[in-house]
Design a protein around this motif. Structure first.
Motif, PDB file in Angstrom:
ATOM      1  N   ASP A 113      55.003 -31.408 -82.506  1.00 46.96           N
ATOM      2  CA  ASP A 113      55.706 -32.151 -83.551  1.00 46.96           C
ATOM      3  C   ASP A 113      57.209 -32.215 -83.281  1.00 46.96           C
ATOM      4  O   ASP A 113      57.843 -33.279 -83.445  1.00 46.96           O
ATOM      5  CB  ASP A 113      55.455 -31.525 -84.928  1.00 46.96           C
ATOM      6  CG  ASP A 113      54.012 -31.715 -85.381  1.00 46.96           C
ATOM      7  OD1 ASP A 113      53.333 -32.598 -84.794  1.00 46.96           O
ATOM      8  OD2 ASP A 113      53.569 -31.012 -86.295  1.00 46.96           O
ATOM      9  N   ASP A 114      57.799 -31.086 -82.851  1.00 49.98           N
ATOM     10  CA  ASP A 114      59.238 -31.057 -82.587  1.00 49.98           C
ATOM     11  C   ASP A 114      59.595 -31.981 -81.415  1.00 49.98           C
ATOM     12  O   ASP A 114      60.612 -32.691 -81.444  1.00 49.98           O
ATOM     13  CB  ASP A 114      59.693 -29.626 -82.277  1.00 49.98           C
ATOM     14  CG  ASP A 114      59.663 -28.735 -83.531  1.00 49.98           C
ATOM     15  OD1 ASP A 114      59.660 -29.309 -84.650  1.00 49.98           O
ATOM     16  OD2 ASP A 114      59.621 -27.498 -83.381  1.00 49.98           O
ATOM     17  N   ALA A 164      68.306 -36.301 -69.852  1.00 56.92           N
ATOM     18  CA  ALA A 164      69.372 -35.315 -70.085  1.00 56.92           C
ATOM     19  C   ALA A 164      68.794 -33.914 -70.247  1.00 56.92           C
ATOM     20  O   ALA A 164      69.287 -32.944 -69.654  1.00 56.92           O
ATOM     21  CB  ALA A 164      70.170 -35.721 -71.322  1.00 56.92           C
ATOM     22  N   ASP A 165      67.716 -33.787 -71.030  1.00 55.26           N
ATOM     23  CA  ASP A 165      67.149 -32.472 -71.316  1.00 55.26           C
ATOM     24  C   ASP A 165      66.289 -31.945 -70.177  1.00 55.26           C
ATOM     25  O   ASP A 165      65.883 -30.778 -70.186  1.00 55.26           O
ATOM     26  CB  ASP A 165      66.325 -32.522 -72.604  1.00 55.26           C
ATOM     27  CG  ASP A 165      67.216 -32.601 -73.842  1.00 55.26           C
ATOM     28  OD1 ASP A 165      68.455 -32.547 -73.679  1.00 55.26           O
ATOM     29  OD2 ASP A 165      66.676 -32.737 -74.962  1.00 55.26           O
ATOM     30  N   ALA A 166      65.989 -32.792 -69.191  1.00 55.19           N
ATOM     31  CA  ALA A 166      65.216 -32.330 -68.034  1.00 55.19           C
ATOM     32  C   ALA A 166      66.102 -31.659 -66.997  1.00 55.19           C
ATOM     33  O   ALA A 166      65.608 -31.021 -66.062  1.00 55.19           O
ATOM     34  CB  ALA A 166      64.476 -33.503 -67.410  1.00 55.19           C
ATOM     35  N   ASP A 225      58.625 -24.597 -71.766  1.00 54.80           N
ATOM     36  CA  ASP A 225      57.418 -25.435 -71.763  1.00 54.80           C
ATOM     37  C   ASP A 225      57.788 -26.905 -71.949  1.00 54.80           C
ATOM     38  O   ASP A 225      57.232 -27.801 -71.287  1.00 54.80           O
ATOM     39  CB  ASP A 225      56.472 -24.987 -72.887  1.00 54.80           C
ATOM     40  CG  ASP A 225      55.160 -25.735 -72.844  1.00 54.80           C
ATOM     41  OD1 ASP A 225      54.555 -25.792 -71.760  1.00 54.80           O
ATOM     42  OD2 ASP A 225      54.760 -26.290 -73.896  1.00 54.80           O
ATOM     43  N   THR A 226      58.747 -27.152 -72.813  1.00 50.10           N
ATOM     44  CA  THR A 226      59.200 -28.527 -73.055  1.00 50.10           C
ATOM     45  C   THR A 226      59.879 -29.080 -71.806  1.00 50.10           C
ATOM     46  O   THR A 226      59.660 -30.233 -71.406  1.00 50.10           O
ATOM     47  CB  THR A 226      60.161 -28.577 -74.242  1.00 50.10           C
ATOM     48  OG1 THR A 226      59.488 -28.125 -75.414  1.00 50.10           O
ATOM     49  CG2 THR A 226      60.702 -29.981 -74.459  1.00 50.10           C
ATOM     50  N   LYS A 227      60.704 -28.229 -71.173  1.00 52.60           N
ATOM     51  CA  LYS A 227      61.426 -28.690 -69.977  1.00 52.60           C
ATOM     52  C   LYS A 227      60.449 -29.063 -68.868  1.00 52.60           C
ATOM     53  O   LYS A 227      60.663 -30.046 -68.145  1.00 52.60           O
ATOM     54  CB  LYS A 227      62.415 -27.618 -69.507  1.00 52.60           C
ATOM     55  CG  LYS A 227      63.166 -28.044 -68.241  1.00 52.60           C
ATOM     56  CD  LYS A 227      64.414 -27.208 -68.017  1.00 52.60           C
ATOM     57  CE  LYS A 227      65.477 -27.570 -69.052  1.00 52.60           C
ATOM     58  NZ  LYS A 227      66.814 -27.016 -68.675  1.00 52.60           N
ATOM     59  N   ASP A 228      59.380 -28.289 -68.747  1.00 50.69           N
ATOM     60  CA  ASP A 228      58.382 -28.613 -67.734  1.00 50.69           C
ATOM     61  C   ASP A 228      57.800 -30.008 -67.961  1.00 50.69           C
ATOM     62  O   ASP A 228      57.590 -30.781 -67.028  1.00 50.69           O
ATOM     63  CB  ASP A 228      57.262 -27.582 -67.734  1.00 50.69           C
ATOM     64  CG  ASP A 228      57.735 -26.228 -67.176  1.00 50.69           C
ATOM     65  OD1 ASP A 228      58.783 -26.218 -66.492  1.00 50.69           O
ATOM     66  OD2 ASP A 228      57.054 -25.229 -67.423  1.00 50.69           O
TER      67      ASP A 228
END
Length: 874
Positions: free
Chosen positions: A717-718, A739-741, A750-753
């Motif tokens: 959700d986030d 940008a966030d990668a 986990d999100t970055k992956d």
């Protein structure tokens, strides 16, 4: 460009002008200008080829009678081609004339009228009246009119009027435009155009009747644009040796349409001496007549009369009882002139001539028929006979005088501007007593936009049936005069030919207990005759009952495994074993010698010969396969015959039509194409490895989209709230993700992956797209180079793949279509009775019991439960 491409461009221009000029009126401008260009080019050709002038000498073409050389040149020009046009008024002069204006064209048309030869006045006088009087509609002022006119001149300047295809090219463009204008002209269309397919039916009938003649005279009393006359003339000419052996008589009431007739005849290369026309009312004053000799002013009889007169038109029969045209048959009612046109035409027919006329179905049954015979066809005593009413009386007289040869019912909605069903009636003055052939061709057509349209196979089937006078169940029958008498001269087609669909059968026993009635299996008798052992392979007969069942799980596999079916397919393959070689020999090896009509007839006859001994195969379906590809083949052949085999090595710009900001369509460049050789064909033959490479890259690009979507679907959700753009339907926010990668971004591991995986996929996709673009350009360059360097052997092989293979592949698939049709029919029979009434009753009882058991377990309001219980019992 070929004639089809040019015609399409002209039609696109017509669409752009439609906000200023009605489509039906636009034809008067564009066709008038095409005709003027034709006349200009005819004069240029005369001076260069016949008089041996140099092209730069044409500027000397001025109206100067003080110069004896020029005076003689003008006179000779008028004598040979019928007119003289000054250099400044020649069409090609205007292309470089910066002073050209609408006034220039107006002056040119006036001068043409003044300088035409009196001997050619019947052909050319007033022919540009509609164009000249309508120039003001091209714009609000002379400047606007000139601008529009220059656009039209620029558009048609590329129409070729030199070489062996002169008149065919012009005629094609002319007919293309006439038919398109007719399609957009509503009810007005019937005034000037007969659909080509209907004209072809009539032309095949006339050509067959007169195939032994050495010359011919044909007449159309309601000629419209002349398209029907010309189609007939072209068909009969293929049987006549030499040129200028067909003479055309045409009459038309409306002046602007009459001018179309004359233009059309002239542009088809018909010499003025063979064009006899008249703008007048066909029914009011008899014509044509002999204009000289001992028979002067007497009716002229011709070999063939063809017409598509206005349906059920009002006319004035006053004082016409003794008119020789009607005296022996009767007068048509004043509200319906159909039979008046027919009798006028019959009056002008030679004793060995033939008449084909398009009429509404009402002529077959309108009006009380006279009673001359009893119900058994016996002649009644005079005191018991009755006279008929107008049309019934005429119809009876035509039958008793044995004039009606055939009646051919056509599909409804086949003519522009009217949806009523029509027919072609064929009449002769002298016939044997073989009865009247009635053909119901109303079911044979395809949908073409809002219209129904006869296919080439429909036309051929009608023509063959007429020629052979065949009885075909549900399609045609020869009807005796006695039977027509018993029906009191009512000729309504369903009385004699039942073409309705057979009613669906339902067997009561099979419906109750199952099984397939043997009578319904017998309805497929043509298949069991062709495949004697197949029925027993598929069906199991029930003991002591006239019923059977399908005993195999896979019907199609069983059919294909049958020895008779295998033999059928083998016989078909043998019959067409050398068909591709034959087509290649006729169309590719001898491309320069191909004559369209003759070649089509020869190949069609060859197809029919091969199919004749084969059961179940529809020869007309095979013929349709040929005709579906024929125009494309002939379009290429036309170019090759005009330009030579070098046209196969030409790569040229490709264009597409787009609308600008004002909604006006215009051509814009859209890459390149082969004039004859399609890029994709050349690529599949010579660059399949490169194509496979491009396909693999394209598939990888698509696969990447799927992988990105899979990661997106895995967002929590986030992540969805952070990386999906709500204002763009949840699309990925590329900038935020990139940008966030990055390594320094403060994001959950986990999100970055996930983000890094997406960015990596995007990078891969970007590189793939660049590679795809680069390799595509490289392939296009290779393709272009290959086309430009093809040798004759390679050209021959490619033409075979382009022209021949599509035809032979489609024809070779015909046995499989026959087998598939049979398999579907058997499957339908099996499914038809697979669920019996007893099965339904049993399932219903079981469902009721199940429902009752469920209701018995319910608790609640006692009256509701009682109501449900009673409902179940019902």
């Amino acid at each position: 460009m070929n004639k089809q491409q040019l015609a399409n461009r002209i039609w696109a221009s017509a669409n752009n002008m439609r906000n200023k000029i009605d489509a039906n009126e636009y034809k008067d401008y564009i066709l008038g200008l095409i005709f003027y260009k034709f006349l200009s080019d005819t004069e240029v050709k005369y001076f260069i080829e016949d008089c041996e002038w140099e092209e730069d000498e044409l500027v000397e073409l001025v109206e100067n009678y003080e110069d004896m050389n020029m005076k003689n040149a003008i006179a000779e020009c008028q004598e040979h081609i019928g007119f003289f046009i000054e250099y400044k008024y020649l069409f090609n002069t205007w292309l470089t004339d910066t002073e050209f204006s609408v006034a220039t064209l107006s002056e040119a048309l006036s001068n043409f009228e003044r300088l035409m030869s009196e001997n050619f006045a019947s052909v050319y006088a007033g022919i540009f009246k509609t164009l000249r009087e309508g120039l003001s509609k091209l714009g609000d002022n002379p400047s606007a009119q000139t601008k529009a006119l220059k656009g039209l001149i620029k558009l048609i300047k590329d129409i070729p009027t030199d070489g062996s295809q002169d008149y065919d090219v012009l005629g094609y463009i002319y007919e293309f435009l006439i038919s398109n204008f007719a399609a957009h002209a509503g009810k007005k269309a019937g005034e000037f155009y007969t659909p080509h397919e209907v004209a072809m039916v009539m032309s095949e009938i006339v050509a067959e009747h007169h195939k032994e003649k050495e010359s011919l005279e044909i007449y159309d009393p309601t000629s419209g644009s002349g398209s029907l006359l010309i189609t007939i003339g072209k068909a009969v000419s293929k049987h006549i040796r030499g040129k200028n052996k067909v003479k055309y008589y045409a009459q038309e009431l409306k002046e602007n349409t009459y001018n179309l007739t004359r233009m059309n005849l002239v542009m088809r290369g018909i010499i003025p001496q063979n064009i006899v026309t008249r703008c007048a009312d066909t029914l009011e004053e008899d014509w044509p007549i002999h204009e000289e000799g001992s028979d002067i002013d007497k009716p002229l009889a011709v070999d063939a009369v063809v017409s598509n007169p206005p349906y059920s038109q009002h006319w004035d029969p006053t004082n016409k009882e003794m008119d020789a045209r009607f005296a022996q048959y009767g007068l048509a009612p004043k509200t319906k002139a159909d039979y008046a046109f027919l009798l006028h035409e019959l009056h002008h027919l030679k004793s060995d001539g033939i008449l084909t006329i398009v009429l509404p179905h009402g002529v077959l049954f309108r009006g009380k028929a006279p009673k001359r015979f009893d119900k058994d066809g016996n002649l009644l005593p005079i005191e018991e006979r009755e006279e008929g009413q107008a049309e019934g009386q005429i119809r009876a007289n035509l039958i008793e005088k044995n004039n009606i040869d055939a009646i051919i019912g056509l599909p409804a909605n086949i003519f522009f501007g009217t949806g009523i069903p029509t027919l072609i009636m064929v009449l002769k003055k002298n016939r044997g007593d073989e009865g009247v052939l009635i053909i119901d061709a109303s079911k044979g057509f395809i949908k073409d936009g809002k219209q129904n349209k006869l296919r080439a196979s429909d036309v051929k089937k009608i023509a063959d049936t007429y020629r052979e006078r065949k009885n075909i169940p549900g399609y045609s029958r020869v009807v005796s005069r006695d039977e027509i008498r018993r029906n009191e001269y009512n000729l309504n087609i369903p009385r004699y030919v039942d073409s309705s669909e057979a009613a669906v059968k339902y067997d009561i026993y099979s419906t109750m207990f199952g099984g397939i009635p043997n009578t319904e299996i017998s309805d497929l008798g043509a298949y069991w005759t062709a495949f004697p052992t197949l029925q027993q392979d598929i069906f199991a007969a029930e003991a002591d009952k006239p019923y059977s069942s399908v005993k195999v799980e896979n019907v199609l596999d069983t059919i294909l495994a049958n020895a008779d079916v295998k033999a059928f397919k083998a016989n078909f393959a043998t019959a067409f074993a050398d068909f591709q070689t034959m087509l290649h020999q006729r169309l590719v090896n001898h491309v320069e010698d191909v004559k369209e009509l003759e070649e089509n007839d020869n190949i069609s006859a060859d197809i029919f010969r091969r199919i004749a001994p084969l059961p179940l195969v529809d020869k007309y379906a095979a013929y349709q396969i040929l005709t579906d590809h024929w125009q494309d083949i002939m379009g290429d052949i036309e170019i090759i015959q005009t330009e030579g085999m070098g046209a196969c090595n030409v790569v040229e710009p490709k264009y597409k039509m787009v609308k600008d900001k004002n909604g006006v369509e215009q051509e814009v460049p859209d890459g390149e194409k082969g004039r004859i050789m399609p890029f994709d064909l050349v690529q599949h033959v010579y660059f399949q490895t490169e194509l496979d490479d491009l396909t693999a890259i394209s598939e990888r690009i698509e696969a990447i989209n799927g992988e990105v979507d899979a990661i997106k679907d895995d967002f929590n959700d986030d992540e969805q709230e952070t990386y999906l753009d709500a204002e763009k339907d949840g699309a990925l926010d590329k900038n935020k993700i990139k940008a966030d990668a990055k390594p320094k971004a403060d994001v959950e591991p986990d999100t970055k992956d996930k983000l890094k995986a997406i960015v990596a996929l995007w990078d891969e996709q970007s590189k793939a797209k660049k590679a795809l673009s680069k390799k595509t350009l490289e392939l296009l360059a290779k393709t272009k180079e290959k086309i430009e360097t093809l040798d004759m052997h390679e050209i021959s092989a490619l033409l075979d793949k382009k022209w021949i293979e599509p035809v032979t592949t489609a024809i070779s698939a015909m046995p499989d279509a026959v087998i598939a049709t049979l398999a579907d029919a058997v499957q339908s029979l099996a499914e038809k009775y697979s669920v019996t009434y007893h099965d339904i009753e049993r399932d219903l009882a079981s469902s009721k019991q199940t429902l009752a058991d469920l209701v018995s377990q319910l608790t609640g309001d006692e009256f509701a439960i009682k109501g449900l219980t009673e409902l179940i019992k019902g």
